[in-house]
Design an enzyme around this catalytic site. Structure first.
Site, PDB file in Angstrom:
ATOM      1  N   GLN A  99       0.863  -1.185   0.000  1.00  0.00           N
ATOM      2  CA  GLN A  99       0.000   0.000   0.000  1.00  0.00           C
ATOM      3  C   GLN A  99       0.903   1.238   0.000  1.00  0.00           C
ATOM      4  O   GLN A  99       1.538   1.574   0.997  1.00  0.00           O
ATOM      5  CB  GLN A  99      -0.919   0.013   1.219  1.00  0.00           C
ATOM      6  CG  GLN A  99      -1.959   1.112   1.092  1.00  0.00           C
ATOM      7  CD  GLN A  99      -2.822   1.281   2.319  1.00  0.00           C
ATOM      8  OE1 GLN A  99      -2.331   1.289   3.438  1.00  0.00           O
ATOM      9  NE2 GLN A  99      -4.115   1.472   2.116  1.00  0.00           N
ATOM     10  N   TYR A 170      -7.209  10.865   5.185  1.00  0.00           N
ATOM     11  CA  TYR A 170      -6.042  10.538   6.008  1.00  0.00           C
ATOM     12  C   TYR A 170      -4.861  10.676   5.061  1.00  0.00           C
ATOM     13  O   TYR A 170      -5.042  10.845   3.864  1.00  0.00           O
ATOM     14  CB  TYR A 170      -6.228   9.072   6.425  1.00  0.00           C
ATOM     15  CG  TYR A 170      -5.440   8.534   7.576  1.00  0.00           C
ATOM     16  CD1 TYR A 170      -5.412   9.175   8.803  1.00  0.00           C
ATOM     17  CD2 TYR A 170      -4.775   7.316   7.454  1.00  0.00           C
ATOM     18  CE1 TYR A 170      -4.735   8.609   9.867  1.00  0.00           C
ATOM     19  CE2 TYR A 170      -4.099   6.751   8.527  1.00  0.00           C
ATOM     20  CZ  TYR A 170      -4.082   7.410   9.731  1.00  0.00           C
ATOM     21  OH  TYR A 170      -3.428   6.856  10.784  1.00  0.00           O
ATOM     22  N   ARG A 220      -7.400   2.744  -3.213  1.00  0.00           N
ATOM     23  CA  ARG A 220      -8.248   2.647  -2.007  1.00  0.00           C
ATOM     24  C   ARG A 220      -8.826   4.030  -1.721  1.00  0.00           C
ATOM     25  O   ARG A 220      -8.107   5.019  -1.587  1.00  0.00           O
ATOM     26  CB  ARG A 220      -7.443   2.160  -0.805  1.00  0.00           C
ATOM     27  CG  ARG A 220      -8.322   2.047   0.424  1.00  0.00           C
ATOM     28  CD  ARG A 220      -7.639   1.375   1.587  1.00  0.00           C
ATOM     29  NE  ARG A 220      -8.431   0.227   1.989  1.00  0.00           N
ATOM     30  CZ  ARG A 220      -8.520  -0.222   3.244  1.00  0.00           C
ATOM     31  NH1 ARG A 220      -7.844   0.331   4.205  1.00  0.00           N
ATOM     32  NH2 ARG A 220      -9.269  -1.250   3.535  1.00  0.00           N
ATOM     33  N   GLY A 318      -9.790  -7.753   6.536  1.00  0.00           N
ATOM     34  CA  GLY A 318      -8.657  -7.429   7.391  1.00  0.00           C
ATOM     35  C   GLY A 318      -8.668  -8.327   8.604  1.00  0.00           C
ATOM     36  O   GLY A 318      -8.041  -9.392   8.649  1.00  0.00           O
ATOM     37  N   CYS A 342     -13.505 -13.558  13.706  1.00  0.00           N
ATOM     38  CA  CYS A 342     -13.178 -12.280  14.345  1.00  0.00           C
ATOM     39  C   CYS A 342     -14.390 -11.833  15.142  1.00  0.00           C
ATOM     40  O   CYS A 342     -15.530 -11.956  14.689  1.00  0.00           O
ATOM     41  CB  CYS A 342     -12.853 -11.253  13.265  1.00  0.00           C
ATOM     42  SG  CYS A 342     -12.822  -9.544  13.853  1.00  0.00           S
ATOM     43  N   CYS A 345     -13.394  -7.173  18.505  1.00  0.00           N
ATOM     44  CA  CYS A 345     -13.120  -6.641  19.837  1.00  0.00           C
ATOM     45  C   CYS A 345     -12.192  -5.440  19.774  1.00  0.00           C
ATOM     46  O   CYS A 345     -12.034  -4.720  20.752  1.00  0.00           O
ATOM     47  CB  CYS A 345     -12.511  -7.726  20.720  1.00  0.00           C
ATOM     48  SG  CYS A 345     -10.890  -8.273  20.130  1.00  0.00           S
ATOM     49  N   CYS A 363      -3.801 -10.244  18.066  1.00  0.00           N
ATOM     50  CA  CYS A 363      -5.208 -10.608  17.884  1.00  0.00           C
ATOM     51  C   CYS A 363      -5.690 -11.368  19.117  1.00  0.00           C
ATOM     52  O   CYS A 363      -5.040 -12.331  19.545  1.00  0.00           O
ATOM     53  CB  CYS A 363      -5.349 -11.482  16.634  1.00  0.00           C
ATOM     54  SG  CYS A 363      -7.008 -12.148  16.399  1.00  0.00           S
ATOM     55  N   ALA A 394      -6.581 -19.121  27.922  1.00  0.00           N
ATOM     56  CA  ALA A 394      -5.183 -19.567  27.894  1.00  0.00           C
ATOM     57  C   ALA A 394      -5.078 -21.073  28.051  1.00  0.00           C
ATOM     58  O   ALA A 394      -4.350 -21.745  27.302  1.00  0.00           O
ATOM     59  CB  ALA A 394      -4.390 -18.860  28.997  1.00  0.00           C
ATOM     60  N   GLU A 413     -11.510 -28.117  34.841  1.00  0.00           N
ATOM     61  CA  GLU A 413     -12.145 -26.819  35.046  1.00  0.00           C
ATOM     62  C   GLU A 413     -13.100 -26.929  36.226  1.00  0.00           C
ATOM     63  O   GLU A 413     -13.928 -27.846  36.270  1.00  0.00           O
ATOM     64  CB  GLU A 413     -12.885 -26.400  33.756  1.00  0.00           C
ATOM     65  CG  GLU A 413     -13.803 -25.226  33.888  1.00  0.00           C
ATOM     66  CD  GLU A 413     -13.112 -23.950  34.382  1.00  0.00           C
ATOM     67  OE1 GLU A 413     -11.991 -23.645  33.925  1.00  0.00           O
ATOM     68  OE2 GLU A 413     -13.695 -23.270  35.256  1.00  0.00           O
TER      69      GLU A 413
HETATM   70  C1  LIG Z   1      -4.430  -3.578  12.935  1.00  0.00           C
HETATM   71  C2  LIG Z   1      -4.969  -2.849  11.743  1.00  0.00           C
HETATM   72  C3  LIG Z   1      -4.124  -2.030  10.982  1.00  0.00           C
HETATM   73  C4  LIG Z   1      -4.617  -1.349   9.862  1.00  0.00           C
HETATM   74  N1  LIG Z   1      -3.757  -0.625   9.069  1.00  0.00           N
HETATM   75  C5  LIG Z   1      -4.202  -0.078   7.919  1.00  0.00           C
HETATM   76  C6  LIG Z   1      -3.308   0.529   6.998  1.00  0.00           C
HETATM   77  O1  LIG Z   1      -2.076   0.522   7.182  1.00  0.00           O
HETATM   78  N2  LIG Z   1      -3.839   1.094   5.884  1.00  0.00           N
HETATM   79  C7  LIG Z   1      -5.185   1.110   5.633  1.00  0.00           C
HETATM   80  O2  LIG Z   1      -5.606   1.662   4.609  1.00  0.00           O
HETATM   81  N3  LIG Z   1      -6.051   0.496   6.467  1.00  0.00           N
HETATM   82  C8  LIG Z   1      -5.598  -0.111   7.576  1.00  0.00           C
HETATM   83  N4  LIG Z   1      -6.466  -0.786   8.391  1.00  0.00           N
HETATM   84  C9  LIG Z   1      -7.893  -0.891   8.008  1.00  0.00           C
HETATM   85  C10 LIG Z   1      -8.141  -2.219   7.278  1.00  0.00           C
HETATM   86  O3  LIG Z   1      -7.463  -2.234   6.044  1.00  0.00           O
HETATM   87  C11 LIG Z   1      -9.656  -2.446   7.036  1.00  0.00           C
HETATM   88  O4  LIG Z   1     -10.149  -1.417   6.220  1.00  0.00           O
HETATM   89  C12 LIG Z   1     -10.464  -2.473   8.326  1.00  0.00           C
HETATM   90  O5  LIG Z   1      -9.863  -3.322   9.280  1.00  0.00           O
HETATM   91  C13 LIG Z   1     -11.908  -2.940   8.063  1.00  0.00           C
HETATM   92  O6  LIG Z   1     -11.906  -4.228   7.492  1.00  0.00           O
HETATM   93  P1  LIG Z   1     -12.279  -5.574   8.363  1.00  0.00           P
HETATM   94  O7  LIG Z   1     -13.654  -5.335   8.924  1.00  0.00           O
HETATM   95  O8  LIG Z   1     -12.223  -6.669   7.355  1.00  0.00           O
HETATM   96  O9  LIG Z   1     -11.251  -5.677   9.424  1.00  0.00           O
HETATM   97  C14 LIG Z   1      -5.985  -1.463   9.517  1.00  0.00           C
HETATM   98  C15 LIG Z   1      -6.822  -2.281  10.294  1.00  0.00           C
HETATM   99  C16 LIG Z   1      -6.334  -2.980  11.379  1.00  0.00           C
HETATM  100  C17 LIG Z   1      -7.264  -3.884  12.156  1.00  0.00           C
END
Ligand SMILES: Cc1cc2nc3c(=O)[nH]c(=O)nc-3n(C[C@H](O)[C@H](O)[C@H](O)COP(=O)(O)O)c2cc1C
Length: 423
Positions: A99, A170, A220, A318, A342, A345, A363, A394, A413
């Site tokens: 990216q 951003y 994007r 993601g 997922c 959280c 995670c 754990a 347990e």
């Molecule tokens: C830990 C983490 C780091 C992220 N870093 C970026 C990033 O570097 N660039 C970006 O455009 N989005 C970043 N995102 C956003 C993700 O690309 C994604 O748009 C977001 O998590 C929503 O998708 P999901 O519901 O599948 O997680 C990040 C998300 C997470 C969870």
């Protein structure tokens, strides 16, 4: 299944329609090169069967650092370290793109190099809290060239394409596109679609000239900024065809703008599944290149239905791939009930805000994420009877791993339910 059908982004042929979203991890080396830890993390996702991996933010300028341990391709000397990453991942049938970003007002250049961050208009970084100054028109030529040279380096490093980050109001391109942060009155303002996209169009055209017209570019973008005064889906659809003319080979539709906790970019359970879909559909109606969509595709059946209904061409995930890198393989094998889901959280993103302490991504439901280098599920040399006391998260994970390694397990347990604090 549609999710498993191949698709092309320009010259890049993908084996399926599941894409890994860019996620900054802070696993990189201090010198902004990919580390073995980052490669091991990505390799696990490549093995999991995803068609396209978008590597996290990779800056176009060595001095425009995004996070303490994020990546750059701002100079030729970084090419070999990225080549190591692409060679490792290409052993598996996967395509990879970094990216590409100028962090603009989100740059840590002030902390690291004593240089004030830059923006379309004077502002304050949403996450850094640092002031950013307005860019002079004469400085834009250098920025356009930095993008183009970075794309060329990405190609030389073995990447299959690039993703340009212009989302979330951003970074630099995202702020130029948004009236929320771009208050310019010159030819790079937001008063007309041509002015609003002028910098991005120059970047796209120069990348194609330098890196090659056959080097695919995914853009994007926030389809809908969800803030009064920001772009809505119709505004984004109005500029999309201009961007295709300038060289965009696919759109990656995200949504929202930046805020200090990035809670609009990485949405919790208060947002519905597939919350960016209406904006993706608006773009899909006006362009003839593939449109991918991100945001809470936690359920593969919903993802499949989205493609069946032709609301998008590809699904980007993601957090679901942090929780379970094997998700695509499990979809292909029809083992949906085996997917480790997922739970939104937000531990992954919260763990990034611990800087200057150990701010590395992790995670909550997958302790292996970020520790792939040290994973050992090989059969144990000597099989034992392992007694695990306590069936909280754990204890259960310890029992699971010991079981995978061939030990006989007794899990004790005291309460009537498994799960401890998770229940
Ligand atoms: C830990 C983490 C780091 C992220 N870093 C970026 C990033 O570097 N660039 C970006 O455009 N989005 C970043 N995102 C956003 C993700 O690309 C994604 O748009 C977001 O998590 C929503 O998708 P999901 O519901 O599948 O997680 C990040 C998300 C997470 C969870």
């Amino acid at each position: 299944m549609k999710l498993l059908e191949p698709l092309s982004i320009g010259s890049m042929r993908l084996k399926n329609r599941m894409v890994m979203a860019p996620m900054t991890t802070n696993y990189g080396n201090e010198d902004q090169t990919p580390s073995d830890r980052l490669i091991a993390f990505l390799l696990e996702r490549a093995k999991g069967g995803v068609g396209l991996i978008t590597v996290e933010v990779c800056t176009v300028d060595v001095k425009q650092k995004y996070q303490p341990q994020s990546l750059t391709l701002g100079s030729d000397e970084f090419i070999p370290a990225h080549r190591k990453l692409t060679d490792a991942l290409h052993q598996y049938d996967v395509k990879i793109q970094p990216q590409i970003t100028h962090p603009g007002p989100e740059s840590m250049s002030g902390f690291y190099f004593g240089e004030m961050p830059v923006a379309p208009s004077a502002t304050t970084g949403a996450c850094t809290g640092l002031p950013a100054r307005e860019l002079d028109i004469a400085e834009l030529d250098g920025i356009v060239e930095a993008y183009a040279q970075t794309a060329r380096r990405a190609r030389e490093a073995g990447y299959d394409g690039i993703e340009l980050h212009a989302a979330h109001c951003y970074m630099l391109l995202g702020t130029f596109l948004s009236p929320l942060k771009n208050k310019r009155m010159d030819a790079y303002g937001t008063d007309t679609p041509e002015n609003r996209t002028r910098l991005l169009v120059r970047v796209l055209q120069r990348i194609k000239a330098v890196a090659g017209t056959d080097f695919p570019i995914t853009l994007r973008i926030s389809g809908f900024e969800r803030i009064p005064g920001g772009r809505d889906a119709a505004d984004t659809a109005a500029i999309a065809p201009l961007l295709v003319d300038a060289g965009v080979d696919a759109f990656h539709v995200s949504g929202g703008v930046s805020d200090p906790m990035v809670s609009q970019m990485i949405c919790g359970p208060e947002y519905p599944d597939g919350y960016n879909l209406p904006a993706a559909e608006a773009i899909k109606r006006v362009v003839d290149v593939p449109v991918m969509v991100v945001g809470r595709f936690l359920d593969p059946e919903f993802a499949e239905q989205t493609l069946q209904d032709k609301r998008a061409d590809m699904i980007v995930m993601g957090r679901p791939l942090l929780a379970d890198p094997q998700l695509p393989n499990k979809v292909a094998a029809g083992k949906l009930e085996e997917i480790r889901r997922c739970i939104s959280c937000q531990n992954c993103i919260d763990s990034m805000f611990l800087w200057p302490m150990d701010a590395r991504m992790n995670c909550a439901v997958n302790p292996a994420t970020g520790r792939e280098q040290h994973l050992n599920y090989a059969p144990a040399a000597q099989q034992k009877h392992v007694v695990v006391i306590g069936a909280g998260p754990a204890g259960m994970e310890a029992a699971r791993v010991a079981c995978e390694r061939g030990h006989r397990i007794t899990l004790l347990e005291k309460s009537r339910r498994l799960g401890g604090s998770l229940t």
